[in-house]
Design an enzyme around this catalytic site. Structure first.
Site, PDB file in Angstrom:
ATOM      1  N   GLU A 101      15.461 131.651  84.256  1.00 15.02           N
ATOM      2  CA  GLU A 101      14.602 130.285  83.808  1.00 15.02           C
ATOM      3  C   GLU A 101      15.644 129.844  83.381  1.00 15.02           C
ATOM      4  O   GLU A 101      16.646 129.813  83.127  1.00 15.02           O
ATOM      5  CB  GLU A 101      14.093 131.427  82.569  1.00 15.02           C
ATOM      6  CG  GLU A 101      12.491 131.531  82.849  1.00 15.02           C
ATOM      7  CD  GLU A 101      12.314 131.967  81.413  1.00 15.02           C
ATOM      8  OE1 GLU A 101      11.405 132.724  81.786  1.00 15.02           O
ATOM      9  OE2 GLU A 101      12.990 132.067  80.439  1.00 15.02           O
ATOM     10  N   CYS A 114      20.137 125.987  78.013  1.00 13.36           N
ATOM     11  CA  CYS A 114      20.358 127.442  78.110  1.00 13.36           C
ATOM     12  C   CYS A 114      20.111 127.910  79.300  1.00 13.36           C
ATOM     13  O   CYS A 114      19.190 127.496  80.120  1.00 13.36           O
ATOM     14  CB  CYS A 114      19.127 128.569  77.145  1.00 13.36           C
ATOM     15  SG  CYS A 114      18.844 129.656  76.594  1.00 13.36           S
ATOM     16  N   CYS A 121      17.797 142.275  83.401  1.00 12.46           N
ATOM     17  CA  CYS A 121      18.652 142.894  82.949  1.00 12.46           C
ATOM     18  C   CYS A 121      18.547 144.043  82.857  1.00 12.46           C
ATOM     19  O   CYS A 121      17.623 144.599  83.498  1.00 12.46           O
ATOM     20  CB  CYS A 121      18.662 141.988  81.543  1.00 12.46           C
ATOM     21  SG  CYS A 121      19.380 142.379  80.164  1.00 12.46           S
ATOM     22  N   CYS A 125      16.738 146.368  76.664  1.00 10.95           N
ATOM     23  CA  CYS A 125      16.632 146.236  74.917  1.00 10.95           C
ATOM     24  C   CYS A 125      14.855 145.905  74.481  1.00 10.95           C
ATOM     25  O   CYS A 125      13.727 145.574  75.305  1.00 10.95           O
ATOM     26  CB  CYS A 125      16.615 144.625  74.076  1.00 10.95           C
ATOM     27  SG  CYS A 125      18.515 144.577  74.459  1.00 10.95           S
ATOM     28  N   CYS A 128      12.570 142.698  74.427  1.00 11.64           N
ATOM     29  CA  CYS A 128      12.679 141.471  75.179  1.00 11.64           C
ATOM     30  C   CYS A 128      11.693 141.447  76.336  1.00 11.64           C
ATOM     31  O   CYS A 128      12.357 142.880  77.275  1.00 11.64           O
ATOM     32  CB  CYS A 128      14.557 141.578  75.317  1.00 11.64           C
ATOM     33  SG  CYS A 128      14.882 139.998  76.536  1.00 11.64           S
ATOM     34  N   CYS A 345      13.247 134.360  75.775  1.00  7.64           N
ATOM     35  CA  CYS A 345      14.389 134.648  76.902  1.00  7.64           C
ATOM     36  C   CYS A 345      13.033 135.917  78.184  1.00  7.64           C
ATOM     37  O   CYS A 345      12.549 136.946  77.452  1.00  7.64           O
ATOM     38  CB  CYS A 345      15.028 135.429  76.657  1.00  7.64           C
ATOM     39  SG  CYS A 345      16.427 134.883  75.764  1.00  7.64           S
TER      40      CYS A 345
HETATM   41  N1  SAH Z   1      21.469 139.111  76.689  1.00  2.00           N
HETATM   42  C1  SAH Z   1      22.706 138.179  75.845  1.00  2.00           C
HETATM   43  C2  SAH Z   1      21.864 137.020  75.992  1.00  2.00           C
HETATM   44  C3  SAH Z   1      20.360 136.431  75.613  1.00  2.00           C
HETATM   45  S1  SAH Z   1      20.337 135.582  74.418  1.00  2.00           S
HETATM   46  C4  SAH Z   1      22.219 139.221  74.469  1.00  2.00           C
HETATM   47  O1  SAH Z   1      21.227 140.018  74.595  1.00  2.00           O
HETATM   48  O2  SAH Z   1      22.798 138.165  73.469  1.00  2.00           O
HETATM   49  C5  SAH Z   1      19.427 135.646  73.114  1.00  2.00           C
HETATM   50  C6  SAH Z   1      18.834 136.286  72.283  1.00  2.00           C
HETATM   51  O3  SAH Z   1      17.630 136.365  71.468  1.00  2.00           O
HETATM   52  C7  SAH Z   1      19.495 137.413  71.895  1.00  2.00           C
HETATM   53  O4  SAH Z   1      19.657 137.506  70.780  1.00  2.00           O
HETATM   54  C8  SAH Z   1      18.275 138.451  72.175  1.00  2.00           C
HETATM   55  O5  SAH Z   1      18.187 140.127  71.911  1.00  2.00           O
HETATM   56  C9  SAH Z   1      17.363 137.827  71.900  1.00  2.00           C
HETATM   57  N2  SAH Z   1      15.518 138.079  71.735  1.00  2.00           N
HETATM   58  C10 SAH Z   1      15.232 138.291  73.062  1.00  2.00           C
HETATM   59  N3  SAH Z   1      14.550 138.743  72.629  1.00  2.00           N
HETATM   60  C11 SAH Z   1      13.724 138.388  71.707  1.00  2.00           C
HETATM   61  C12 SAH Z   1      12.620 138.499  71.263  1.00  2.00           C
HETATM   62  N4  SAH Z   1      10.794 139.386  71.998  1.00  2.00           N
HETATM   63  N5  SAH Z   1      11.980 138.216  69.589  1.00  2.00           N
HETATM   64  C13 SAH Z   1      12.955 137.747  69.201  1.00  2.00           C
HETATM   65  N6  SAH Z   1      14.103 137.661  69.804  1.00  2.00           N
HETATM   66  C14 SAH Z   1      14.352 137.732  71.137  1.00  2.00           C
END
Ligand code: SAH
Length: 358
Positions: A101, A114, A121, A125, A128, A345
């Protein structure tokens, strides 16, 4: 650098993966003049051509050598979703059939892209969508560069420019560190896409050794850390990476980064309803980051069907923000882009390519 025969089955390296100095070295090996690299960069990043044939100031034999060894990566658009706020989300297919994406966001200060750094990944988390199905593979630097070129080409039609880049798409950029770094160097180079370091942001879930390494690169890039919790127990619940790289050690690495670069860091803090979003959590967060040169970006959770987190009520979001402000902390609530499309994401990929995320 790999040489040798390239059959149709063997994927050629992306020319977009080469930093200018690497291209110069390759040219030297070929008995060509290094300044040809500047011309090639001009064709790739200023004129944005799609074939080596078009590079008309290069000799035919050089064009053929380039063609034999490299490809100019193209990304096939599988889905393109436009939001009422101007956000465009692309699902691109890579040569091996995997999908990624890329998002174009429109701000009053310019156009931001972005980018994705990995297919999937492995960080896991719990909130995510990118991590569903685990990591399939790293992207080559050129496959990351190609995302920006592709969006820039779309903007060329209206004479607009990509003015900033955020590495916040699918994947953990510090888990694909070398390719991410080449990507940064290529898009930042004035002979490349010339995107200023201060207009580039990289975000990590907290791979500590790479934070030290990144601090030592001394680039003027904006740096964000996905924090999401004010204490180690809660962070482990939300982000299993906290078992390997604990919050205390993460904060030490962040301090090192700030001292080394003199730059402010951003903490991303997702607000997950009933989990980490109380005023008490905000107080604890303020204690944790007290005195640091930083900024907090609050992200109300993006709903992911596969995950069962719920949104924090508006009033409570504001109460959280106010608590931090009272403690003297710079804080913003992330403005949402593409709320009416699958903007979080990995959401679009998870929906369109279920087989890749299982
Ligand atoms: N892997 C890297 C880059 C992703 S940045 C990282 O973890 O920092 C995208 C941001 O969105 C990160 O802070 C991630 O934790 C957050 N994110 C992912 N899924 C999300 C969700 N469902 N709701 C809110 N934030 C989310």
């Amino acid at each position: 650098m790999t040489t040798g025969t390239n059959t149709a089955l063997e994927k050629k390296k992306s020319i977009y993966s080469l930093e200018l100095h690497e291209l110069k070295e390759w040219l030297k090996e070929q008995g060509e003049k290094p300044f040809r690299a500047d011309q090639i960069f001009d064709w790739l990043y200023k004129k944005r051509v799609g074939s080596f044939e078009e590079m008309s100031n290069l000799s035919k034999s050089l064009r053929e050598k380039l063609k034999a060894q490299f490809q100019i990566t193209t990304l096939n658009t599988v889905v393109q979703q436009s939001s009422s706020d101007g956000t465009i989300k692309f699902l691109f297919e890579l040569q091996d059939g995997y999908s990624i994406e890329t998002v174009l966001m429109r701000h009053d200060y310019g156009n931001s892209v972005c980018v994705t750094t990995q297919v999937g990944c492995r960080i896991g988390c719990t909130f995510c969508a990118s991590t569903l199905g685990g990591l399939k593979r790293h992207l080559e630097a050129g496959e990351i560069v190609a995302q920006v070129v592709k969006v820039q080409k779309a903007l060329d039609e209206t004479n607009e420019r990509v003015s900033s880049v955020v590495i916040m798409g699918i994947g953990e950029p510090f888990d694909n560190y070398d390719n991410m770094l080449s990507f940064l160097k290529i898009i930042n180079h004035d002979k490349g896409l010339n995107i200023g370091a201060r207009h580039i942001t990289v975000s990590t879930s907290g791979i500590i050794p790479k934070i030290y390494q990144f601090a030592d690169e001394n680039m003027q890039i904006n740096f964000a850390i996905s924090l999401h919790a004010p204490n180690t127990e809660l962070r482990t619940r939300l982000m299993p990476i906290n078992k390997a790289y604990k919050l205390d050690d993460l904060m030490k690495a962040v301090r090192y980064y700030i001292d080394k670069t003199g730059r402010r860091v951003s903490f991303e803090y997702g607000l997950f309803g009933g989990v980490n979003d109380s005023v008490a959590h905000a107080e604890e967060l303020a204690d944790l980051i007290k005195g640091l040169k930083c900024h907090v970006n609050l992200i109300p959770v993006n709903y992911v069907p596969e995950r069962d987190y719920v949104r924090t009520p508006r009033d409570q979001i504001f109460a959280f923000e106010k608590t931090l402000k009272k403690r003297g902390i710079n804080v913003t609530i992330r403005r949402e882009h593409g709320h009416d499309i699958d903007a979080a994401c990995g959401q679009l990929r998870a929906k369109e390519r279920k087989e890749e995320t299982m």
